[in-house]
Design a protein around this motif. Sequence first.
Motif, PDB file in Angstrom:
ATOM      1  N   ARG A 134       0.753  -1.233   0.220  1.00 15.04           N
ATOM      2  CA  ARG A 134       0.018  -0.003   0.383  1.00 15.04           C
ATOM      3  C   ARG A 134       1.117   1.068   0.183  1.00 15.04           C
ATOM      4  O   ARG A 134       0.272   2.528  -0.044  1.00 15.04           O
ATOM      5  N   THR A 135       1.999   1.515   0.205  1.00 15.78           N
ATOM      6  CA  THR A 135       2.706   2.158   0.103  1.00 15.78           C
ATOM      7  C   THR A 135       3.079   2.968  -1.370  1.00 15.78           C
ATOM      8  O   THR A 135       3.079   2.084  -1.642  1.00 15.78           O
ATOM      9  N   ARG A 136       2.454   4.717  -1.246  1.00 14.39           N
ATOM     10  CA  ARG A 136       2.956   5.049  -2.339  1.00 14.39           C
ATOM     11  C   ARG A 136       4.088   5.504  -3.001  1.00 14.39           C
ATOM     12  O   ARG A 136       4.467   6.426  -1.598  1.00 14.39           O
ATOM     13  N   LEU A 137       4.294   6.078  -4.541  1.00 11.81           N
ATOM     14  CA  LEU A 137       5.013   6.744  -4.137  1.00 11.81           C
ATOM     15  C   LEU A 137       4.523   7.984  -5.581  1.00 11.81           C
ATOM     16  O   LEU A 137       4.296   7.540  -6.679  1.00 11.81           O
ATOM     17  N   THR A 138       4.149   8.769  -4.719  1.00  5.58           N
ATOM     18  CA  THR A 138       3.721  10.615  -5.067  1.00  5.58           C
ATOM     19  C   THR A 138       3.909  10.495  -6.157  1.00  5.58           C
ATOM     20  O   THR A 138       5.161  11.745  -6.045  1.00  5.58           O
ATOM     21  N   PRO A 139       4.140  11.175  -7.542  1.00  7.20           N
ATOM     22  CA  PRO A 139       5.269  11.845  -8.487  1.00  7.20           C
ATOM     23  C   PRO A 139       4.546  13.182  -8.325  1.00  7.20           C
ATOM     24  O   PRO A 139       3.581  13.971  -7.641  1.00  7.20           O
ATOM     25  N   ARG A 140       5.488  14.312  -8.153  1.00  2.00           N
ATOM     26  CA  ARG A 140       6.151  15.339  -8.089  1.00  2.00           C
ATOM     27  C   ARG A 140       6.149  16.865  -9.722  1.00  2.00           C
ATOM     28  O   ARG A 140       6.805  15.887 -10.403  1.00  2.00           O
ATOM     29  N   THR A 141       5.761  17.735  -9.711  1.00  2.00           N
ATOM     30  CA  THR A 141       5.767  18.163 -10.410  1.00  2.00           C
ATOM     31  C   THR A 141       7.490  18.049 -11.133  1.00  2.00           C
ATOM     32  O   THR A 141       7.347  18.452 -13.154  1.00  2.00           O
ATOM     33  N   ASP A 142       8.359  18.228 -10.490  1.00  2.00           N
ATOM     34  CA  ASP A 142       9.773  18.408 -10.424  1.00  2.00           C
ATOM     35  C   ASP A 142      10.304  17.049 -11.101  1.00  2.00           C
ATOM     36  O   ASP A 142      11.297  16.612 -11.952  1.00  2.00           O
ATOM     37  N   GLY A 143       9.319  16.190 -11.402  1.00  3.00           N
ATOM     38  CA  GLY A 143       9.999  14.191 -11.821  1.00  3.00           C
ATOM     39  C   GLY A 143      10.450  13.470 -10.502  1.00  3.00           C
ATOM     40  O   GLY A 143      10.658  12.801 -10.509  1.00  3.00           O
ATOM     41  N   SER A 144      10.422  14.474  -9.045  1.00  6.28           N
ATOM     42  CA  SER A 144      10.493  13.705  -8.432  1.00  6.28           C
ATOM     43  C   SER A 144       9.587  13.200  -7.833  1.00  6.28           C
ATOM     44  O   SER A 144       8.231  13.151  -8.321  1.00  6.28           O
ATOM     45  N   TYR A 145       9.366  12.583  -6.242  1.00  7.59           N
ATOM     46  CA  TYR A 145       8.705  12.085  -5.803  1.00  7.59           C
ATOM     47  C   TYR A 145       8.316  12.052  -4.021  1.00  7.59           C
ATOM     48  O   TYR A 145       9.725  12.216  -3.718  1.00  7.59           O
ATOM     49  N   VAL A 146       7.250  11.812  -3.851  1.00  7.83           N
ATOM     50  CA  VAL A 146       6.842  12.103  -2.505  1.00  7.83           C
ATOM     51  C   VAL A 146       6.638  10.344  -1.874  1.00  7.83           C
ATOM     52  O   VAL A 146       5.546  10.061  -3.206  1.00  7.83           O
ATOM     53  N   LEU A 147       7.139  10.422  -0.640  1.00 10.25           N
ATOM     54  CA  LEU A 147       7.074   8.330  -0.589  1.00 10.25           C
ATOM     55  C   LEU A 147       6.187   8.349   1.487  1.00 10.25           C
ATOM     56  O   LEU A 147       6.407   8.934   1.738  1.00 10.25           O
ATOM     57  N   THR A 148       5.022   7.598   0.791  1.00 11.22           N
ATOM     58  CA  THR A 148       4.078   7.397   2.468  1.00 11.22           C
ATOM     59  C   THR A 148       3.937   6.557   2.316  1.00 11.22           C
ATOM     60  O   THR A 148       3.369   5.773   1.633  1.00 11.22           O
ATOM     61  N   GLY A 149       3.449   5.786   3.747  1.00 12.19           N
ATOM     62  CA  GLY A 149       3.447   4.469   3.954  1.00 12.19           C
ATOM     63  C   GLY A 149       4.085   4.079   5.169  1.00 12.19           C
ATOM     64  O   GLY A 149       4.591   4.442   6.070  1.00 12.19           O
ATOM     65  N   VAL A 150       3.618   2.721   5.687  1.00 13.74           N
ATOM     66  CA  VAL A 150       4.419   1.614   7.214  1.00 13.74           C
ATOM     67  C   VAL A 150       4.687   0.864   7.357  1.00 13.74           C
ATOM     68  O   VAL A 150       4.105   0.245   6.158  1.00 13.74           O
ATOM     69  N   LYS A 151       6.451   0.982   7.135  1.00 10.77           N
ATOM     70  CA  LYS A 151       6.534  -0.823   6.964  1.00 10.77           C
ATOM     71  C   LYS A 151       7.210  -1.918   8.148  1.00 10.77           C
ATOM     72  O   LYS A 151       6.986  -1.295   9.002  1.00 10.77           O
ATOM     73  N   HIS A 152       6.322  -3.224   8.200  1.00  6.30           N
ATOM     74  CA  HIS A 152       6.922  -3.736   9.134  1.00  6.30           C
ATOM     75  C   HIS A 152       7.942  -4.712   9.452  1.00  6.30           C
ATOM     76  O   HIS A 152       8.430  -4.825   8.152  1.00  6.30           O
ATOM     77  N   TYR A 153       8.795  -5.095   9.706  1.00  7.76           N
ATOM     78  CA  TYR A 153       9.900  -6.379  10.117  1.00  7.76           C
ATOM     79  C   TYR A 153      10.893  -5.837   9.218  1.00  7.76           C
ATOM     80  O   TYR A 153      11.631  -6.593   8.071  1.00  7.76           O
ATOM     81  N   ALA A 154      11.005  -4.071   9.709  1.00  8.71           N
ATOM     82  CA  ALA A 154      12.132  -4.280   8.515  1.00  8.71           C
ATOM     83  C   ALA A 154      13.945  -3.635   8.772  1.00  8.71           C
ATOM     84  O   ALA A 154      14.638  -3.540   9.900  1.00  8.71           O
ATOM     85  N   THR A 155      13.671  -5.587   8.609  1.00  9.83           N
ATOM     86  CA  THR A 155      15.553  -5.880   9.270  1.00  9.83           C
ATOM     87  C   THR A 155      16.313  -4.584   8.734  1.00  9.83           C
ATOM     88  O   THR A 155      16.484  -4.723   7.479  1.00  9.83           O
ATOM     89  N   GLY A 156      17.191  -4.217   9.211  1.00 14.85           N
ATOM     90  CA  GLY A 156      18.658  -4.210   8.661  1.00 14.85           C
ATOM     91  C   GLY A 156      17.890  -2.370   9.020  1.00 14.85           C
ATOM     92  O   GLY A 156      19.339  -1.269   9.071  1.00 14.85           O
ATOM     93  N   ALA A 157      16.932  -2.049   8.673  1.00 18.37           N
ATOM     94  CA  ALA A 157      17.012  -0.557   9.089  1.00 18.37           C
ATOM     95  C   ALA A 157      17.301   0.096   9.588  1.00 18.37           C
ATOM     96  O   ALA A 157      18.212   0.669   9.465  1.00 18.37           O
TER      97      ALA A 157
END
Length: 394
Positions: A134-157
Amino acid sequence: MTAHVIADDAEALTVAAALAKEFRGGASARDAERRLPHAEVDKLSASGLLAVTVPAAHGGADVGALTLAEIFRLLASADGSLAQIPQSHFVYVNVIRRQGTEEQRKFFFAEVLAGRRFGNAQSEAGTRHVQEIRTRLTPRTDGSYVLTGVKHYATGALFADWIPVLARAEDDELHVAYVPRDAPGLTAIDDWDGMGQRTTASGTVRLDAVPVPADRVLPHHLTFRGPQLHGAVAQLLHAAIDTGIAGGALTEAAAFVRTKSRPWFESGTDTAAEDPLLIQRFGELALRVRASEALLREAARTVDAARTGPTDDSAAEASIAVAAAKAHAADTAVEVAGALFEVAGTRAALDSLNLHRHWRDARTHTLHDPARWKIQHIGRYVLNGTRPPRHGLL
């Protein structure tokens, strides 16, 4: 950060064996105290071991799957938690190798050679299944992105310099965004409370409108459009961890019986190590471990054979070989780690000895994905010639 650059497979194995020997000494205390192995992970980075799969064209040793699996087996035989931490690191180095542009490869491989680490932000809780992202990469007008979401079991983070995040873009295709650990809006939380693999810090990663440049995003969905070894390599490392945990448990059981266990009074022997029934059981357990080690080596060789220009058939053979190794190793790790108490006797159950960490690590790690589905795919392949599906868990 600077790191040693390992030259070849032989040096990689020598370094891994030395680190495993060093890490073994503190493994029980780290687990009992839930003390995160920051110093040990730093030593892994400084040793150059985390860069051994960087392609030779970019200055790396470019070791094969056989060497990589043995590295993980050695580390897991010493500490099942510590060995789990870099698993995703190598998976996401492989993503860059397969899907990165030349500029992305040049940048990220230089980072890895310098000792930088990748974590992981893949799984999500509360979804219908593990591949629903469900985590989303939303494009911005300059070609970059905004990343939104929640992750679990993130080993090594928590140990990472870069956190690769699985997310869906506007077209709903799967991408990997490589995000700096200190990026604004990214929070890594040490809330892992698993009974095993206690020191992996497999917690939560929150992504609150994290800015991501376009050149830090890779099209992971393309990985599965043709014959691929992504899943086979990832699962091979899991199989190596299970195999290492089993071998480590057997070694510790033997040492305990030789030095601490008492013989059963009916055995007629002076020491537990002379008890014929214990000898029989150790032989049975050793056969299990040796079979897992052999299947692991065979699977790694099959992956190596398919590395150059994998075809539908060679990729399928690799996935099936790895599935066999993983299914066998999962059962072996749980059985041997549990049998440790059977052969060692009542004293082995003392909490202060922490011998149960082997079983806890094995039982926790083998829940990563079900062996029953691997056996299903093996059966379909053998009986009907049905190739396994293309996804990252096979």
